[in-house]
Design a protein around this motif. Structure first.
Motif, PDB file in Angstrom:
ATOM      1  N   PHE A  13       0.846  -1.188   0.000  1.00  0.00           N
ATOM      2  CA  PHE A  13       0.000   0.000   0.000  1.00  0.00           C
ATOM      3  C   PHE A  13       0.882   1.238   0.000  1.00  0.00           C
ATOM      4  O   PHE A  13       1.998   1.223   0.503  1.00  0.00           O
ATOM      5  N   ARG A  14       0.346   2.302  -0.582  1.00  0.00           N
ATOM      6  CA  ARG A  14       1.057   3.578  -0.588  1.00  0.00           C
ATOM      7  C   ARG A  14       0.149   4.640   0.007  1.00  0.00           C
ATOM      8  O   ARG A  14      -1.056   4.441   0.102  1.00  0.00           O
ATOM      9  N   ALA A  15       0.773   5.752   0.385  1.00  0.00           N
ATOM     10  CA  ALA A  15      -0.035   6.865   0.903  1.00  0.00           C
ATOM     11  C   ALA A  15      -0.948   7.365  -0.212  1.00  0.00           C
ATOM     12  O   ALA A  15      -0.603   7.318  -1.393  1.00  0.00           O
ATOM     13  N   GLY A  16      -2.140   7.840   0.167  1.00  0.00           N
ATOM     14  CA  GLY A  16      -3.090   8.326  -0.825  1.00  0.00           C
ATOM     15  C   GLY A  16      -2.579   9.568  -1.528  1.00  0.00           C
ATOM     16  O   GLY A  16      -1.748  10.294  -1.000  1.00  0.00           O
ATOM     17  N   ALA A  17      -3.083   9.810  -2.748  1.00  0.00           N
ATOM     18  CA  ALA A  17      -2.610  10.943  -3.552  1.00  0.00           C
ATOM     19  C   ALA A  17      -2.823  12.272  -2.820  1.00  0.00           C
ATOM     20  O   ALA A  17      -2.025  13.201  -2.946  1.00  0.00           O
ATOM     21  N   ASN A  18      -3.886  12.344  -2.030  1.00  0.00           N
ATOM     22  CA  ASN A  18      -4.162  13.579  -1.303  1.00  0.00           C
ATOM     23  C   ASN A  18      -3.230  13.789  -0.121  1.00  0.00           C
ATOM     24  O   ASN A  18      -3.193  14.878   0.443  1.00  0.00           O
ATOM     25  N   TYR A  19      -2.498  12.733   0.255  1.00  0.00           N
ATOM     26  CA  TYR A  19      -1.585  12.856   1.389  1.00  0.00           C
ATOM     27  C   TYR A  19      -0.540  13.931   1.116  1.00  0.00           C
ATOM     28  O   TYR A  19      -0.145  14.679   2.000  1.00  0.00           O
ATOM     29  N   TYR A  20      -0.129  14.031  -0.153  1.00  0.00           N
ATOM     30  CA  TYR A  20       0.838  15.046  -0.544  1.00  0.00           C
ATOM     31  C   TYR A  20       0.259  16.437  -0.305  1.00  0.00           C
ATOM     32  O   TYR A  20       0.917  17.317   0.246  1.00  0.00           O
ATOM     33  N   ARG A  21      -1.005  16.624  -0.693  1.00  0.00           N
ATOM     34  CA  ARG A  21      -1.657  17.927  -0.482  1.00  0.00           C
ATOM     35  C   ARG A  21      -1.770  18.221   1.010  1.00  0.00           C
ATOM     36  O   ARG A  21      -1.547  19.350   1.443  1.00  0.00           O
ATOM     37  N   TRP A  22      -2.096  17.185   1.782  1.00  0.00           N
ATOM     38  CA  TRP A  22      -2.212  17.361   3.224  1.00  0.00           C
ATOM     39  C   TRP A  22      -0.882  17.797   3.830  1.00  0.00           C
ATOM     40  O   TRP A  22      -0.810  18.705   4.648  1.00  0.00           O
TER      41      TRP A  22
ATOM     42  N   LEU B 161       1.438  19.395   2.292  1.00  0.00           N
ATOM     43  CA  LEU B 161       1.708  20.772   1.875  1.00  0.00           C
ATOM     44  C   LEU B 161       0.992  21.764   2.779  1.00  0.00           C
ATOM     45  O   LEU B 161       1.574  22.777   3.181  1.00  0.00           O
ATOM     46  N   VAL B 162      -0.258  21.451   3.103  1.00  0.00           N
ATOM     47  CA  VAL B 162      -1.028  22.344   3.977  1.00  0.00           C
ATOM     48  C   VAL B 162      -0.334  22.466   5.336  1.00  0.00           C
ATOM     49  O   VAL B 162      -0.112  23.570   5.846  1.00  0.00           O
ATOM     50  N   VAL B 163       0.027  21.316   5.900  1.00  0.00           N
ATOM     51  CA  VAL B 163       0.703  21.318   7.204  1.00  0.00           C
ATOM     52  C   VAL B 163       2.014  22.098   7.125  1.00  0.00           C
ATOM     53  O   VAL B 163       2.357  22.887   8.009  1.00  0.00           O
TER      54      VAL B 163
ATOM     55  N   SER C 273       3.031  25.417   9.204  1.00  0.00           N
ATOM     56  CA  SER C 273       4.166  25.423  10.125  1.00  0.00           C
ATOM     57  C   SER C 273       5.161  26.513   9.720  1.00  0.00           C
ATOM     58  O   SER C 273       5.819  27.113  10.564  1.00  0.00           O
ATOM     59  N   TRP C 274       5.232  26.788   8.400  1.00  0.00           N
ATOM     60  CA  TRP C 274       6.143  27.843   7.950  1.00  0.00           C
ATOM     61  C   TRP C 274       5.664  29.203   8.461  1.00  0.00           C
ATOM     62  O   TRP C 274       6.428  29.994   9.000  1.00  0.00           O
ATOM     63  N   PHE C 275       4.361  29.448   8.332  1.00  0.00           N
ATOM     64  CA  PHE C 275       3.811  30.703   8.843  1.00  0.00           C
ATOM     65  C   PHE C 275       3.885  30.735  10.363  1.00  0.00           C
ATOM     66  O   PHE C 275       4.079  31.799  10.952  1.00  0.00           O
ATOM     67  N   GLY C 276       3.764  29.538  10.956  1.00  0.00           N
ATOM     68  CA  GLY C 276       3.864  29.452  12.406  1.00  0.00           C
ATOM     69  C   GLY C 276       5.220  29.916  12.912  1.00  0.00           C
ATOM     70  O   GLY C 276       5.329  30.534  13.969  1.00  0.00           O
TER      71      GLY C 276
ATOM     72  N   SER D 262      -8.729  10.065  11.908  1.00  0.00           N
ATOM     73  CA  SER D 262      -8.579  11.100  10.890  1.00  0.00           C
ATOM     74  C   SER D 262      -9.201  12.393  11.403  1.00  0.00           C
ATOM     75  O   SER D 262     -10.272  12.391  11.996  1.00  0.00           O
ATOM     76  N   GLY D 263      -8.501  13.479  11.164  1.00  0.00           N
ATOM     77  CA  GLY D 263      -8.989  14.800  11.562  1.00  0.00           C
ATOM     78  C   GLY D 263      -9.932  15.345  10.507  1.00  0.00           C
ATOM     79  O   GLY D 263     -10.122  14.724   9.461  1.00  0.00           O
ATOM     80  N   PRO D 264     -10.522  16.521  10.759  1.00  0.00           N
ATOM     81  CA  PRO D 264     -11.471  17.095   9.798  1.00  0.00           C
ATOM     82  C   PRO D 264     -10.870  17.332   8.418  1.00  0.00           C
ATOM     83  O   PRO D 264     -11.489  17.012   7.394  1.00  0.00           O
ATOM     84  N   LEU D 265      -9.646  17.844   8.396  1.00  0.00           N
ATOM     85  CA  LEU D 265      -9.013  18.125   7.103  1.00  0.00           C
ATOM     86  C   LEU D 265      -8.686  16.832   6.370  1.00  0.00           C
ATOM     87  O   LEU D 265      -8.895  16.709   5.154  1.00  0.00           O
ATOM     88  N   GLN D 266      -8.184  15.852   7.142  1.00  0.00           N
ATOM     89  CA  GLN D 266      -7.878  14.552   6.533  1.00  0.00           C
ATOM     90  C   GLN D 266      -9.140  13.918   5.973  1.00  0.00           C
ATOM     91  O   GLN D 266      -9.136  13.322   4.908  1.00  0.00           O
TER      92      GLN D 266
END
Lengths: 161, 232
Positions: free
Chosen positions: B28-37, B39-41, B45-48, B138-142
């Motif tokens: 199994f591999r991470a889902g395609a949206n995992y990359y987007r997730w 990026l959001v994090v 964290s960068w702005f943080g 899974s959180g709301p965004l996930q």
């Protein structure tokens, strides 16, 4: 019932030399404390001993503060193979072994192995659940069945008497 | 670029599946949206790290009693730190992509193996015989991205910190950011069913299979008992 230890595994007694290089780098990273950490790691490297037996493994290090850890293969819960980029450049990797004991840190960390992946495969093959419990061979099964037959004959005989 | 980085960091190739029957191996591999997730994090964290930097710069500028030289030095330090963060930006962006790509979750009939990481490569092998529980979170965004984390735990301490908070335990195998968590869960549960002695185990506690000698001795005893019964 215990399988013999492969010669390549049983021969491992000492960590390989690149581990000392890695220890020196690790000590250098502590800058001011270098003399102290280097000394500690020097003794750790030079007193580190492995012993891979049929039932379990033993690892020991230290002179002043002596450490010896014994672990049964069957008690291994999970095997971590870890390495950072510096370790990989030196051809090293760590194998961290977990048992069901209460701590979240690993019970034993095997360092300085010439072939960490082979060691991981070996440990995996000895771990609980990696292979089936040995099946009884046919001769044993037949003997047990004959005994069971004789028992029913005896019980029938006793009932008639 | 990423090939070069992987080679330079000597990241090993795709992990070998643990021994097991070959047709049972599922990767199994991470889902395609995992990359987007990720990026959001990463953006957050960068702005943080950016916000406190800006606030402290404003604060220092507001201190009129500070000697001008000290103020200039502090501000110069902050500008340098800011420049460093900006300089690292493309590198850490690439890391997010690579972290997503360099993830393998392997399930065989007997065990599972998880490989992840770039700078620090981590690989975990666990047999199903040692597994205690399976958890999906899974959180709301996930959830919005259709992702979930599947955690498989073996026995042992997830120790708590001084304030009682959970410290990430190495007893847990995490299938991070998968988009088919239910399917993986069903698969693992199905495989777990084959281990009646799953959990904390020692093969020695399983009923011992007798050796030939024991079976022969057993047969002899039975034959003697039969003769005794017949002659009585």
């Amino acid at each position: 019932m215990t399988q013999p230890v492969p010669a390549s595994i049983a021969a491992i007694k000492r960590p390989i030399d690149p581990l000392w290089t890695y220890y020196l780098l690790k000590a250098a990273a502590t800058t001011v404390a270098f003399p102290v950490t280097a000394l500690v790691l020097y003794f750790r490297f030079h007193t580190m001993r492995y012993d891979f037996g049929a039932e379990g493994l033993r690892m020991s290090w230290g002179i002043l503060f002596r450490n010896e850890v014994l672990l049964n293969y069957a008690r291994i819960q999970d095997i971590h193979l870890r390495s950072n980029a510096i370790e990989r450049a030196l051809g090293l990797a760590r194998i961290e072994i977990q048992t069901a004991s209460g701590s979240s840190s690993s019970v034993m960390t095997l360092e300085g192995l010439a072939d960490p992946e082979a060691m991981r495969d070996y440990l995996y093959s000895r771990m609980h659940g990696a292979t089936d419990h040995k099946q009884a061979d046919t001769l044993t099964t037949v003997l047990l069945e004959v005994a069971a037959e004789l028992k029913t004959v005896r019980l029938a005989l006793e009932k008639r008497a | 670029m990423s090939r070069l980085l992987l080679k330079w960091l000597r990241v090993p190739h795709e992990p070998a599946p643990p021994e097991g029957s070959p047709d049972s191996i599922k990767i199994f591999r991470a889902g395609a949206n995992y990359y987007r997730w990720r990026l959001v994090v990463w953006v957050f964290s960068w702005f943080g790290s950016m916000v406190p930097l800006l606030l402290s710069a404003l604060f220092v500028m507001g201190l009129h009693k500070l000697p001008p030289l000290a103020r200039a030095l502090i501000l110069a330090g902050e500008v340098l730190f800011f420049a460093w963060l900006v300089l690292l930006l493309p590198f850490s962006y690439l890391m997010q992509r690579l972290n997503y790509e360099q993830r393998w979750y392997i399930v065989t009939d007997r065990s599972l193996r998880i490989r992840a990481g770039i700078w620090s490569v981590e690989e975990l092998t666990m047999t199903f015989a040692n597994i205690q529980d399976i958890r999906i979170t899974s959180g709301p965004l996930q959830k919005f991205l259709g992702l979930a984390d599947l955690e498989v735990a073996s026995a042992g301490g997830g120790s708590t910190g001084p304030k009682g908070e959970q410290i990430a335990s190495s007893h847990i195998a995490c299938f991070a950011g998968v988009d088919n968590a239910e399917q993986i869960r069903d698969l693992i549960q199905d495989r777990l069913r084959h281990y009646r002695d799953a959990g904390l185990g020692d093969p020695n506690t399983a009923p011992a299979t007798p050796t030939v000698d024991q079976a022969a001795a057993n047969l002899l005893a039975e034959a003697r008992a039969l003769r005794a019964a017949a002659s009585a």
